[in-house]
Scaffold this active site. Structure first.
Site, PDB file in Angstrom:
ATOM      1  N   GLY A 222       0.812  -0.982   0.198  1.00 35.21           N
ATOM      2  CA  GLY A 222       0.177  -0.051   0.032  1.00 35.21           C
ATOM      3  C   GLY A 222       0.839   1.205   0.021  1.00 35.21           C
ATOM      4  O   GLY A 222       0.642   2.126  -0.580  1.00 35.21           O
TER       5      GLY A 222
ATOM      6  N   GLU B 183       2.003   1.887  -3.320  1.00 33.71           N
ATOM      7  CA  GLU B 183       0.488   2.233  -4.214  1.00 33.71           C
ATOM      8  C   GLU B 183       0.393   3.892  -3.890  1.00 33.71           C
ATOM      9  O   GLU B 183      -0.289   4.323  -4.892  1.00 33.71           O
ATOM     10  CB  GLU B 183      -0.551   1.327  -3.647  1.00 33.71           C
ATOM     11  CG  GLU B 183      -0.583  -0.017  -4.244  1.00 33.71           C
ATOM     12  CD  GLU B 183      -1.592  -0.863  -3.648  1.00 33.71           C
ATOM     13  OE1 GLU B 183      -1.656  -1.062  -2.535  1.00 33.71           O
ATOM     14  OE2 GLU B 183      -2.243  -1.563  -4.583  1.00 33.71           O
TER      15      GLU B 183
ATOM     16  N   GLU C 167       2.557  -8.016  -1.446  1.00 34.58           N
ATOM     17  CA  GLU C 167       1.175  -8.627  -0.898  1.00 34.58           C
ATOM     18  C   GLU C 167       1.335 -10.211  -1.279  1.00 34.58           C
ATOM     19  O   GLU C 167       0.755 -10.697  -0.510  1.00 34.58           O
ATOM     20  CB  GLU C 167       0.139  -7.884  -1.779  1.00 34.58           C
ATOM     21  CG  GLU C 167      -0.182  -6.778  -1.292  1.00 34.58           C
ATOM     22  CD  GLU C 167       0.646  -5.449  -2.022  1.00 34.58           C
ATOM     23  OE1 GLU C 167       1.545  -5.835  -2.437  1.00 34.58           O
ATOM     24  OE2 GLU C 167       0.198  -4.216  -1.728  1.00 34.58           O
TER      25      GLU C 167
HETATM   26  N1  3HC Z   1       1.947  -3.893   9.360  1.00 35.72           N
HETATM   27  C1  3HC Z   1       1.789  -3.878  10.657  1.00 35.72           C
HETATM   28  N2  3HC Z   1       3.167  -4.216  10.971  1.00 35.72           N
HETATM   29  C2  3HC Z   1       4.187  -4.162  10.358  1.00 35.72           C
HETATM   30  C3  3HC Z   1       4.146  -4.030   8.957  1.00 35.72           C
HETATM   31  C4  3HC Z   1       2.755  -3.912   8.479  1.00 35.72           C
HETATM   32  N3  3HC Z   1       2.739  -3.695   7.185  1.00 35.72           N
HETATM   33  N4  3HC Z   1       5.258  -4.289   8.495  1.00 35.72           N
HETATM   34  C5  3HC Z   1       6.123  -4.341   9.703  1.00 35.72           C
HETATM   35  N5  3HC Z   1       5.566  -4.302  10.698  1.00 35.72           N
HETATM   36  C6  3HC Z   1       5.996  -4.410  12.166  1.00 35.72           C
HETATM   37  C7  3HC Z   1       6.784  -6.037  12.537  1.00 35.72           C
HETATM   38  O1  3HC Z   1       5.578  -6.747  12.708  1.00 35.72           O
HETATM   39  C8  3HC Z   1       7.370  -5.610  13.542  1.00 35.72           C
HETATM   40  O2  3HC Z   1       6.933  -5.450  14.754  1.00 35.72           O
HETATM   41  P1  3HC Z   1       7.447  -5.850  16.036  1.00 35.72           P
HETATM   42  O3  3HC Z   1       8.597  -5.154  16.248  1.00 35.72           O
HETATM   43  O4  3HC Z   1       6.442  -5.957  16.989  1.00 35.72           O
HETATM   44  O5  3HC Z   1       7.772  -7.491  15.822  1.00 35.72           O
HETATM   45  C9  3HC Z   1       7.862  -4.179  12.967  1.00 35.72           C
HETATM   46  O6  3HC Z   1       6.959  -3.543  12.391  1.00 35.72           O
HETATM   47  C10 3HC Z   1       9.279  -3.987  12.309  1.00 35.72           C
HETATM   48  O7  3HC Z   1       9.367  -4.829  11.264  1.00 35.72           O
HETATM   49  P2  3HC Z   1      10.393  -5.666  10.938  1.00 35.72           P
HETATM   50  O8  3HC Z   1      11.003  -6.404  12.183  1.00 35.72           O
HETATM   51  O9  3HC Z   1       9.994  -6.487   9.978  1.00 35.72           O
HETATM   52  O10 3HC Z   1      11.483  -4.526  10.510  1.00 35.72           O
HETATM   53  P3  3HC Z   1      12.629  -4.555   9.416  1.00 35.72           P
HETATM   54  O11 3HC Z   1      13.424  -3.255   9.131  1.00 35.72           O
HETATM   55  O12 3HC Z   1      13.468  -5.787   9.368  1.00 35.72           O
HETATM   56  O13 3HC Z   1      11.893  -4.674   7.985  1.00 35.72           O
HETATM   57  C11 3HC Z   1      10.111  -3.926   6.272  1.00 35.72           C
HETATM   58  C12 3HC Z   1      10.953  -3.713   7.559  1.00 35.72           C
HETATM   59  C13 3HC Z   1      10.972  -4.278   5.215  1.00 35.72           C
HETATM   60  C14 3HC Z   1       9.175  -3.050   6.017  1.00 35.72           C
HETATM   61  C15 3HC Z   1       9.251  -5.228   6.825  1.00 35.72           C
HETATM   62  O14 3HC Z   1       8.729  -5.281   8.186  1.00 35.72           O
HETATM   63  C16 3HC Z   1       8.282  -5.967   5.882  1.00 35.72           C
HETATM   64  O15 3HC Z   1       8.843  -6.357   4.826  1.00 35.72           O
HETATM   65  N6  3HC Z   1       7.060  -5.511   6.151  1.00 35.72           N
HETATM   66  C17 3HC Z   1       5.825  -5.966   5.486  1.00 35.72           C
HETATM   67  C18 3HC Z   1       5.402  -5.099   4.305  1.00 35.72           C
HETATM   68  C19 3HC Z   1       4.415  -5.431   3.593  1.00 35.72           C
HETATM   69  O16 3HC Z   1       4.063  -6.855   3.302  1.00 35.72           O
HETATM   70  N7  3HC Z   1       3.585  -4.675   2.941  1.00 35.72           N
HETATM   71  C20 3HC Z   1       2.270  -4.994   2.266  1.00 35.72           C
HETATM   72  C21 3HC Z   1       1.303  -4.986   3.267  1.00 35.72           C
HETATM   73  S1  3HC Z   1      -0.148  -5.902   2.329  1.00 35.72           S
HETATM   74  C22 3HC Z   1      -0.776  -3.981   1.800  1.00 35.72           C
HETATM   75  O17 3HC Z   1      -0.219  -3.092   1.594  1.00 35.72           O
HETATM   76  C23 3HC Z   1      -2.067  -4.185   1.226  1.00 35.72           C
HETATM   77  C24 3HC Z   1      -2.480  -3.085   0.211  1.00 35.72           C
HETATM   78  O18 3HC Z   1      -1.911  -3.470  -1.183  1.00 35.72           O
HETATM   79  C25 3HC Z   1      -3.712  -2.582   0.255  1.00 35.72           C
END
Ligand code: 3HC
Length: 697
Positions: A101, A104, A124
Site C-alpha cells: 500500500g 501504491e 502482498e
Molecule cells: N503492518 C503492521 N506491522 C508491520 C508491518 C505492516 N505492514 N510491517 C512491519 N510491521 C511491524 C513488524 O511486525 C515488526 O513488529 P515487532 O517489532 O512488534 O515485531 C516491526 O513492524 C518492524 O518490522 P521488521 O522487524 O520486519 O523490521 P525490518 O526493518 O526488518 O523490515 C520491512 C521492515 C521491510 C518494512 C518489513 O517489516 C516488511 O517487509 N513489512 C511488510 C511489508 C508488507 O508486506 N507490506 C504489504 C502489506 S499488504 C498491503 O499493503 C495491502 C495493500 O495493497 C492494500
C-alpha cells in the site's frame, strides 16, 4: 501524536506520515493523508504538495494487524483517488522501503523522488494477497505490463537504479531527500498533474508475457496469489481504470479470507516472533568483533561467506594448506560470480576477501569472540577440536558446533567450559539457506545462546532456538517421516508417485529426489554404523535404499539413485521398479495400490506427531518454532503456514486418525503422540498453546 502532520516550506506543503516503526497505513494514517491533502488543496498559498515520512522508512504497506478485522473508512483506494485527483502536484519523497500500500500511495502521486538506497515493491503475494489499492492497475501504466507482472507476482524489492530505468521513479535525490522533492515539486507547478490512471499502457509482447505467466504458475508451487496478481495486471490492458481498480479490490478482499492468506500472515508474524525466545528475553548477547570458522569445506565456506557478507572479519582454520586453498578459491569464486551478476561491485569482492584470514594455525583462533566448528560429522573429531578449543579460545568466547545431530552436551563437556558451548546448525548451501538451528545445551549460558541468535540475525538468517535431541528439530522430524515414505514404497507406492504428490502438495522437492540430491551413501553409512542399535521390533524400511546403493547408485553425483539422470534430467528407472518389486516379494508383502496423496497425508501427520513429542519434551516451547524450521530449512510451503498451522486447519482429529493409520502399517515407534491425543480430547489447537503449555499437558 498525530499520524500525519502538515508543514509548509514556502509555497510547498509537506504531508509527513509519522507512524512508527514502519509507517503502516493504519486507519489514522489513511485519514491523516486525506485530511492533509484536503487542507493543502484548500490553502491558496500552497502550490504543490510533498508526501514524506518520518523514521526509518516510507510507508511499508497496509497495517497487517488490521487484516481480519472489519475494515474502517476511509479505504485506501478512496484516499488514493482523492490524492491523485488533486489539482496541485503531489510528489512522493521515498526513503527506506515503499512497499505494498505504501508503494501504491507513491504510484498515485504525480511524481516520485527517491533516496538512492530506497526500495520499492509489492510484497502482498507473500501474504497470500494481491495489491488492493491500484498497484496492479497503476504500475503497468507507468512501467509496462511485463515489469508490473514481475514485481506484483514475485513480491521482490526493486532498487532505485532499476526503478528509475523502468520509469517508476522520476528522480533520485541528490543530497537531502525532502529538499530534493520540494524542488522537484516546484518544477511541476503550473503544469497539468500527470495522473498515473490516465497514462496509456505501453504495448507488450504477448508471447513473452504468456511465457512469463506460465513460469510464474510453475514457480508458485500451489500458491494462488502470484498467478492471480499476474492476471489482475493483465486486466489493466482491457478494462478501464475504474473497473480494473474495483475488480482488483474485490479480488484483494476475497483473498483476505482465504486459508492461504491466513497461513502466510501467520508466517509473517511467526518469523518475527521466533526471534523473541521467551526465556532469553532481556539477555544481552556477548560482543562479537571476530569470528573463527574451523573447516573450509562446503559448510565451512558457506558459513564464512555469510559471515563476511554481513561485514564480519573471519579467521578460517584448516588442517592442511591444500584444503585451505580450495576453501579460499571456493569463496572467491562465489563472490566473483556475484559481481558478474551485478549483485556486488568489484570493490566489494576485494573488500570481502580482505576480511578473510586463512591459516593452518589453530592458535590463530585465540583472538576470536565466536568460533564455529564445521568439520566432519564424527564425535572423535569433535572431541579433539573442542578439547583444543577449550585451551586456545579466549575466556568468554562462544564455541559453536555446526553438528546436525551430535550431542551438544557431550561436545560442551570436551571443551571443559560447557557454558560457552552451543550448536549452530546451518543448512547447505549455508550462504543461501535461511534457517539456523541454535542449540542450547543443558549447561549453555543464556548469553552464549543469545549470541548465537544475534550473529544468526546479523547474517540475515532465521535463528530458531531449541534444546538438545537427536537430529534437533528439523532432522528429527525428517527421520520420523522418511521411513513412512519408504514403507509405502515397500507396500505398493512408487518413489516417483510419492514425489509427485509431495510436490503437488507444495513441498519444494519430493523426498526421494532430495535423497538423490543429498547422496544416498550418507544414509547407507548411518544404517550400517547404527545397525547394532536397531530395535528388532521396529519395522525396517531401509531395504530398498540398501539395494539401490548396492549397485553403486548413490544419487545424482553417480548419475543414478532412486531415479536415473539423463542429461541432468530426472527420469523414472525401470531397474528401480524391479528392485522395489523384488524387495516387496522378498519381504512377503502383497503390493497394493497406494495413492501418492495418501502417503503425503501420512507424511504430514507423522511430521505433526513428531513435533508433538518435541513440544512435550520442551525441546522447543512454541508450535511456531517447529513451523519456522520446516518452512525455512525443509521446503515446506509457506502458504500452508508450516506443519502445525496446517494441522490446525485440517483439524487435529483428522490428523490423529491418519496417524493411527500410520501406526497400523509402520508399527512400533509410530504410536500417536500423547500430546496429540490430549489436544484432540480437549478440543485444542496448536494455536491455543502458549509457550511451555505442551510440557504441562
Ligand atoms: N503492518 C503492521 N506491522 C508491520 C508491518 C505492516 N505492514 N510491517 C512491519 N510491521 C511491524 C513488524 O511486525 C515488526 O513488529 P515487532 O517489532 O512488534 O515485531 C516491526 O513492524 C518492524 O518490522 P521488521 O522487524 O520486519 O523490521 P525490518 O526493518 O526488518 O523490515 C520491512 C521492515 C521491510 C518494512 C518489513 O517489516 C516488511 O517487509 N513489512 C511488510 C511489508 C508488507 O508486506 N507490506 C504489504 C502489506 S499488504 C498491503 O499493503 C495491502 C495493500 O495493497 C492494500
Amino acid at each position: 501524536m498525530t499520524a500525519v502532520r502538515l508543514e509548509k516550506q514556502g509555497d510547498v506543503a509537506l504531508a509527513i506520515v509519522d507512524n512508527p516503526p514502519v509507517n503502516a497505513l493504519s486507519q489514522a494514517v489513511r485519514q491523516g493523508i486525506l485530511d492533509c491533502i484536503g487542507a493543502a488543496t484548500a490553502d491558496s498559498a500552497v502550490k504543490a504538495i510533498v508526501l514524506a515520512c518520518e523514521g526509518r522508512s516510507f510507508i511499508a504497506g497496509a497495517d497487517i494487524k488490521e487484516f481480519g478485522k472489519p475494515p474502517q473508512p476511509p479505504f485506501l483506494p478512496d484516499v488514493l483517488g482523492a490524492l491523485e485527483a488533486s489539482g496541485k502536484p503531489v510528489v512522493a519523497a521515498i526513503h527506506g522501503t515503499a512497499l505494498g500500500g505504501g508503494f501504491e500511495v507513491a504510484l498515485a502521486c504525480h511524481a516520485r523522488v527517491a533516496d538512492a538506497r530506497a526500495k520499492i515493491g509489492l510484497p502482498e503475494v507473500k501474504l497470500g494477497l494481491i495489491p488492493g489499492a491500484g498497484g496492479t492497475q497503476r504500475l503497468p501504466r507507468l512501467a509496462g505490463v511485463a515489469f508490473a507482472i514481475d514485481v506484483a507476482s514475485s513480491g521482490r524489492m526493486v532498487g532505485m537504479k532499476e526503478a528509475l530505468a523502468a520509469g517508476v521513479i522520476d528522480k533520485i535525490a541528490d543530497g537531502d531527500l525532502r529538499a530534493s522533492a520540494v524542488e522537484y515539486a516546484r518544477t511541476l507547478v503550473g503544469k497539468p498533474p500527470r495522473r498515473t490512471r490516465d497514462l496509456i499502457i505501453p504495448q507488450h509482447d504477448h508471447a513473452a508475457v504468456e511465457a512469463q505467466i506460465k513460469e510464474i504458475r510453475k514457480k508458485a508451487r500451489g500458491a494462488e496469489a502470484p498467478v492471480i496478481a499476474a492476471q489482475t495486471v493483465m486486466d489493466a490492458t482491457h478494462k478501464n481504470f475504474d473497473q480494473g481498480l474495483a475488480d482488483e479490490r474485490k479480488t484483494f478482499m476475497h483473498l483476505l479470507g482465504t486459508d492461504q492468506s491466513k497461513a502466510m500472515r501467520y508466517v509473517f508474524f511467526a518469523e518475527r516472533e521466533v526471534l523473541k525466545t521467551p526465556h532469553l528475553e532481556g539477555v544481552a548477547p556477548r560482543p562479537i568483533s571476530r569470528v573463527g570458522v574451523i573447516g573450509s569445506g562446503t559448510m565451512g565456506a558457506g558459513i564464512t561467506i555469510s559471515l563476511v557478507n554481513s561485514g564480519m572479519p573471519v579467521t578460517v582454520v584448516e588442517m592442511a594448506q591444500e584444503a585451505l586453498d580450495r576453501g579460499h578459491a571456493r569463496m572467491k569464486s562465489t563472490w566473483e560470480r556475484d559481481a558478474k551478476l551485478g549483485r556486488i561491485s568489484a570493490a566489494q569482492v576485494d573488500q570481502r576477501l580482505s576480511l578473510l584470514t586463512m591459516t593452518t594455525d589453530f592458535n590463530a583462533l585465540a583472538d576470536c569472540d565466536l568460533v564455529i566448528e564445521a568439520v566432519f560429522e564424527e564425535m572423535a573429531i569433535k572431541k579433539d577440536i573442542f578439547t583444543r578449543l577449550g585451551k586456545v579460545a579466549k575466556p568468554g568466547a562462544v564455541l559453536a558446533s555446526n553438528t546436525s545431530y551430535l550431542d551438544i552436551n557431550a561436545i560442551g563437556a570436551f571443551s571443559g567450559r560447557p557454558a560457552d558451548v552451543i550448536g549452530m546448525h546451518f543448512f547447505s548451501p549455508a550462504n543461501i539457506m535461511r534457517l539456523v538451528e541454535i542449540i542450547e545445551g543443558a549447561k549453555s549460558a543464556k548469553d552464549a545462546v543469545a549470541t548465537g541468535v544475534a550473529v544468526g540475525k546479523r547474517m540475515g538468517k532465521l535463528p530458531v532456538v531449541m534444546g538438545v535431541c537427536d537430529g534437533f528439530v528439523g532432522n528429527r522430524i525428517l527421520a520420523a517421516w522418511r521411513p513412512v515414505a519408504d514403507m509405502a514404497v515397500e507396500d505398493g507406492a512408487m518413489p516417483h508417485e510419492i514425489d509427485a504428490a509431495m510436490e503437488k502438495w507444495g513441498m519444494a522437492m519430493g523426498g526421494f529426489a532430495v535423497g538423490d540430491l543429498a547422496g544416498l551413501d550418507i544414509g547407507m553409512r548411518r544404517r550400517r554404523e547404527f545397525a547394532h542399535l536397531r530395535d528388532p521390533e521396529k519395522r525396517d524400511s531401509g531395504a530398498v535404499a540398501d539395494a539401490i546403493c548396492a549397485l553403486g547408485r548413490y544419487g545424482q553425483k553417480t548419475g543414478a539413485g532412486y531415479y536415473k539422470y539423463v542429461d541432468g534430467k530426472r527420469e523414472v528407472d525401470p531397474i528401480v521398479t524391479d528392485i522395489i518389486n523384488k524387495v516387496s516379494a522378498d519381504k512377503g508383502i502383497a503390493r497394493r495400490p497406494i495413492a501418492g496423496e495418501k502417503v503425503m497425508e501420512q507424511i504430514h501427520a507423522t511430521m505433526v506427531n513428531e513435533a508433538a513429542h518435541i513440544l512435550s519434551e520442551g525441546i522447543v516451547s512454541r508450535p511456531l518454532d517447529v513451523d519456522m524450521v520446516l518452512l525455512n530449512g525443509y521446503g515446506f510451503p509457506a502458504w500452508r503456514g508450516g506443519p502445525l498451522h496446517e494441522a490446525d486447519r485440517i483439524g487435529l482429529d483428522k490428523v490423529l486418525a491418519t496417524m493411527r493409520e500410520v501406526h497400523k502399517s509402520a508399527g512400533k515407534g509410530y504410536e500417536p503422540a500423547p500430546l496429540l491425543e490430549k489436544m484432540v480430547a480437549q478440543g485444542k489447537k496448536f494455536a491455543d498453546l502458549k509457550p511451555g503449555d505442551a510440557q504441562k499437558m
